[in-house]
Design a protein around this motif. Structure first.
Motif, PDB file in Angstrom:
ATOM      1  N   VAL A 135       0.858  -1.193   0.000  1.00 25.60           N
ATOM      2  CA  VAL A 135       0.000   0.000   0.000  1.00 25.60           C
ATOM      3  C   VAL A 135       0.887   1.234   0.000  1.00 25.60           C
ATOM      4  CG1 VAL A 135      -1.826  -1.214   1.271  1.00 25.60           C
ATOM      5  CG2 VAL A 135      -0.147   0.155   2.538  1.00 25.60           C
ATOM      6  N   ASN A 136       0.399   2.308  -0.626  1.00 26.32           N
ATOM      7  CA  ASN A 136       1.188   3.531  -0.706  1.00 26.32           C
ATOM      8  C   ASN A 136       0.450   4.775  -0.226  1.00 26.32           C
ATOM      9  OD1 ASN A 136       3.701   2.513  -1.999  1.00 26.32           O
ATOM     10  ND2 ASN A 136       2.272   1.940  -3.636  1.00 26.32           N
ATOM     11  N   ASN A 137      -0.791   4.593   0.206  1.00 23.27           N
ATOM     12  CA  ASN A 137      -1.562   5.713   0.746  1.00 23.27           C
ATOM     13  C   ASN A 137      -2.644   5.164   1.677  1.00 23.27           C
ATOM     14  OD1 ASN A 137      -3.906   5.062  -0.967  1.00 23.27           O
ATOM     15  ND2 ASN A 137      -2.619   5.844  -2.638  1.00 23.27           N
ATOM     16  N   VAL A 138      -3.342   6.062   2.344  1.00 25.59           N
ATOM     17  CA  VAL A 138      -4.326   5.627   3.339  1.00 25.59           C
ATOM     18  C   VAL A 138      -5.506   4.902   2.677  1.00 25.59           C
ATOM     19  CG1 VAL A 138      -5.801   6.352   5.246  1.00 25.59           C
ATOM     20  CG2 VAL A 138      -3.675   7.575   4.803  1.00 25.59           C
ATOM     21  N   LYS A 139      -5.934   5.366   1.514  1.00 25.87           N
ATOM     22  CA  LYS A 139      -7.043   4.711   0.816  1.00 25.87           C
ATOM     23  C   LYS A 139      -6.706   3.258   0.520  1.00 25.87           C
ATOM     24  CE  LYS A 139      -9.908   4.999  -3.352  1.00 25.87           C
ATOM     25  NZ  LYS A 139     -10.147   5.726  -4.635  1.00 25.87           N
ATOM     26  N   GLU A 140      -5.495   3.008   0.035  1.00 20.75           N
ATOM     27  CA  GLU A 140      -5.075   1.637  -0.268  1.00 20.75           C
ATOM     28  C   GLU A 140      -4.960   0.811   1.012  1.00 20.75           C
ATOM     29  OE1 GLU A 140      -1.477   1.842  -2.516  1.00 20.75           O
ATOM     30  OE2 GLU A 140      -2.446   2.669  -4.315  1.00 20.75           O
ATOM     31  N   LEU A 141      -4.535   1.451   2.114  1.00 19.90           N
ATOM     32  CA  LEU A 141      -4.441   0.746   3.392  1.00 19.90           C
ATOM     33  C   LEU A 141      -5.822   0.300   3.854  1.00 19.90           C
ATOM     34  CD1 LEU A 141      -2.879  -0.170   5.931  1.00 19.90           C
ATOM     35  CD2 LEU A 141      -3.258   2.124   6.867  1.00 19.90           C
ATOM     36  N   VAL A 142      -6.807   1.172   3.766  1.00 20.59           N
ATOM     37  CA  VAL A 142      -8.176   0.836   4.182  1.00 20.59           C
ATOM     38  C   VAL A 142      -8.719  -0.309   3.332  1.00 20.59           C
ATOM     39  CG1 VAL A 142     -10.556   1.669   4.322  1.00 20.59           C
ATOM     40  CG2 VAL A 142      -8.673   3.109   5.140  1.00 20.59           C
ATOM     41  N   GLU A 143      -8.454  -0.264   2.034  1.00 20.53           N
ATOM     42  CA  GLU A 143      -8.895  -1.346   1.142  1.00 20.53           C
ATOM     43  C   GLU A 143      -8.229  -2.656   1.528  1.00 20.53           C
ATOM     44  OE1 GLU A 143      -7.877   0.105  -2.722  1.00 20.53           O
ATOM     45  OE2 GLU A 143      -9.621   1.452  -2.852  1.00 20.53           O
ATOM     46  N   TYR A 144      -6.941  -2.593   1.865  1.00 18.97           N
ATOM     47  CA  TYR A 144      -6.206  -3.798   2.275  1.00 18.97           C
ATOM     48  C   TYR A 144      -6.782  -4.364   3.563  1.00 18.97           C
ATOM     49  CZ  TYR A 144      -2.318  -6.789   3.735  1.00 18.97           C
ATOM     50  OH  TYR A 144      -1.562  -7.871   4.139  1.00 18.97           O
ATOM     51  N   VAL A 145      -7.063  -3.486   4.515  1.00 22.37           N
ATOM     52  CA  VAL A 145      -7.615  -3.898   5.813  1.00 22.37           C
ATOM     53  C   VAL A 145      -8.943  -4.618   5.622  1.00 22.37           C
ATOM     54  CG1 VAL A 145      -8.721  -2.984   7.892  1.00 22.37           C
ATOM     55  CG2 VAL A 145      -6.427  -2.209   7.260  1.00 22.37           C
ATOM     56  N   LYS A 146      -9.799  -4.090   4.773  1.00 25.68           N
ATOM     57  CA  LYS A 146     -11.128  -4.678   4.574  1.00 25.68           C
ATOM     58  C   LYS A 146     -11.055  -6.029   3.866  1.00 25.68           C
ATOM     59  CE  LYS A 146     -13.760  -0.386   4.819  1.00 25.68           C
ATOM     60  NZ  LYS A 146     -14.693   0.552   4.156  1.00 25.68           N
ATOM     61  N   LYS A 147      -9.993  -6.244   3.100  1.00 32.00           N
ATOM     62  CA  LYS A 147      -9.819  -7.520   2.410  1.00 32.00           C
ATOM     63  C   LYS A 147      -9.025  -8.526   3.240  1.00 32.00           C
ATOM     64  CE  LYS A 147      -9.888  -5.482  -2.249  1.00 32.00           C
ATOM     65  NZ  LYS A 147      -9.075  -5.188  -3.459  1.00 32.00           N
ATOM     66  N   ASN A 148      -8.318  -8.027   4.247  1.00 38.30           N
ATOM     67  CA  ASN A 148      -7.473  -8.894   5.079  1.00 38.30           C
ATOM     68  C   ASN A 148      -7.764  -8.641   6.565  1.00 38.30           C
ATOM     69  OD1 ASN A 148      -5.258 -10.019   2.981  1.00 38.30           O
ATOM     70  ND2 ASN A 148      -5.687  -7.868   2.518  1.00 38.30           N
ATOM     71  N   LYS A 149      -8.994  -8.907   6.956  1.00 43.90           N
ATOM     72  CA  LYS A 149      -9.429  -8.590   8.319  1.00 43.90           C
ATOM     73  C   LYS A 149      -8.630  -9.334   9.386  1.00 43.90           C
ATOM     74  CE  LYS A 149     -14.128  -7.381   6.912  1.00 43.90           C
ATOM     75  NZ  LYS A 149     -15.580  -7.662   7.068  1.00 43.90           N
ATOM     76  N   ASP A 150      -8.119 -10.509   9.048  1.00 44.83           N
ATOM     77  CA  ASP A 150      -7.336 -11.279  10.020  1.00 44.83           C
ATOM     78  C   ASP A 150      -5.972 -10.651  10.298  1.00 44.83           C
ATOM     79  OD1 ASP A 150      -6.686 -11.923   7.320  1.00 44.83           O
ATOM     80  OD2 ASP A 150      -5.593 -13.694   8.006  1.00 44.83           O
TER      81      ASP A 150
END
Length: 322
Positions: A135-150
């Motif tokens: 991830v390179n920004n906060v938007k991408e981080l949030v998307e990553y978090v929602k796809k990788n909840k564990d």
């Protein structure tokens, strides 16, 4: 005649004692400045910068004493119970305003048991992740978090810290459930992020910046409304799409309630004079800190506003530390 001489001697001795007891502040003895955190952290660094400046300015030793534990509450309790003569102070943080609601049982009342002296500086937090995270920004981080909840975890130096507030603010604003992982300090949390054991951390700029500069951490955004002078290339959380995200750590000096007003004002003016010096401004800027300028009354109002602000968030989250 002998009795008269004894009486005169006793009177002279008594007057000498009164004169000694009424020495102008802070001439009587060194001033103890408590820090409720371990050495090396941002609070400790800011306290030592100001203590040295005050020692030079007021020609008396201001000695920093670290007394960590219970989210700053042990040191705060000591100061609340100290004699209100100005010889016991504390450099406290945003955590004290959070603790007022977070802890149902405290041995002090932030609004009643202290004399606000001066707000020294504010320090933005910076959101950091492991450099290997895709991830390179906060938007991408949030998307990553929602796809990788564990894998969605964030580190902090404990419930009530500015790191914790930032993490929970992000959870609210982004509608995520990133798990809070508390550590005994921000440094162990950063180590966990670097090791890949925890996904992310919002940390004070001074603590995180050396690891960002060396490439051991990747910075995504700062949490203040304004960009950081240390890292102007980083967007703010507001610029990253979170319009009300404005959280900065702050550091200020408190004394026990009842400290003479003239001594509070003397100390306030001395602190502001120290903070205004170019070399101190540079030292604070190197720590990512933004110097402040408030009267004791303004600082008192600021504290009350912070207690109300964070009290509302803590109540909404339904969290408690005891």
């Amino acid at each position: 005649m002998i009795h008269f001489s004894k009486a005169v001697s006793a009177m002279v001795l008594a007057l000498g004692m009164v004169g000694s007891a009424s020495a102008a502040y802070p001439e009587a003895q060194p001033v103890k400045v408590l820090v409720g955190y371990t050495p090396g952290g941002t609070t400790d660094l800011v306290a030592r910068i100001v203590a040295k400046g005050l020692s030079d300015e007021l020609k008396q030793s201001f000695v920093v004493e670290n007394k960590p534990g219970a989210s700053n509450n042990i040191a705060m309790t000591d100061v609340a119970r100290a004699k209100p003569d100005g010889y016991t102070l504390i450099v406290t943080t945003i955590a004290s305003s959070v603790n007022a609601t977070l802890f149902k049982k405290l041995n002090y009342d932030l609004k009643k048991d202290f004399s606000p002296v001066a707000l020294i500086a504010k320090v933005p937090n910076v959101l950091v992740v492991n450099p290997k995270l895709p991830v390179n920004n906060v938007k991408e981080l949030v998307e990553y978090v929602k796809k990788n909840k564990d894998k969605a975890t964030y580190a902090s130096s404990g419930i009530g810290s500015s790191q914790f507030l930032c993490g929970e603010q992000l959870n609210q604003d982004a509608d995520t459930q990133i798990l809070h992982v508390p550590f005994k300090g921000s440094a162990p949390g950063l180590t966990a992020v670097m090791a890949g054991d925890v996904l992310m951390e919002f940390d004070n700029m001074p603590s995180a910046w050396p690891f960002i500069s060396s490439g051991k951490l990747k910075a995504l955004a700062v949490t203040s409304k304004e960009k950081s002078a240390v890292a102007p290339q980083l967007p703010t959380m507001i610029e990253s799409g979170f319009k009300d995200f404005d959280i900065s750590s702050w550091f200020g000096v408190l004394a026990p309630a009842g400290m003479p007003k003239e001594d509070v004002e003397l100390l306030n003016k001395a602190i502001l004079k120290v903070v205004a010096k170019p070399e101190v401004q540079k030292q604070l800027a190197d720590q990512g800190a933004i110097p402040q300028n408030m009267t004791p009354e303004q600082f008192g109002s600021f504290i009350n506003d912070e207690v109300d602000r964070w009290g509302a968030l803590i109540t909404k989250l339904g969290v408690s530390a005891n």
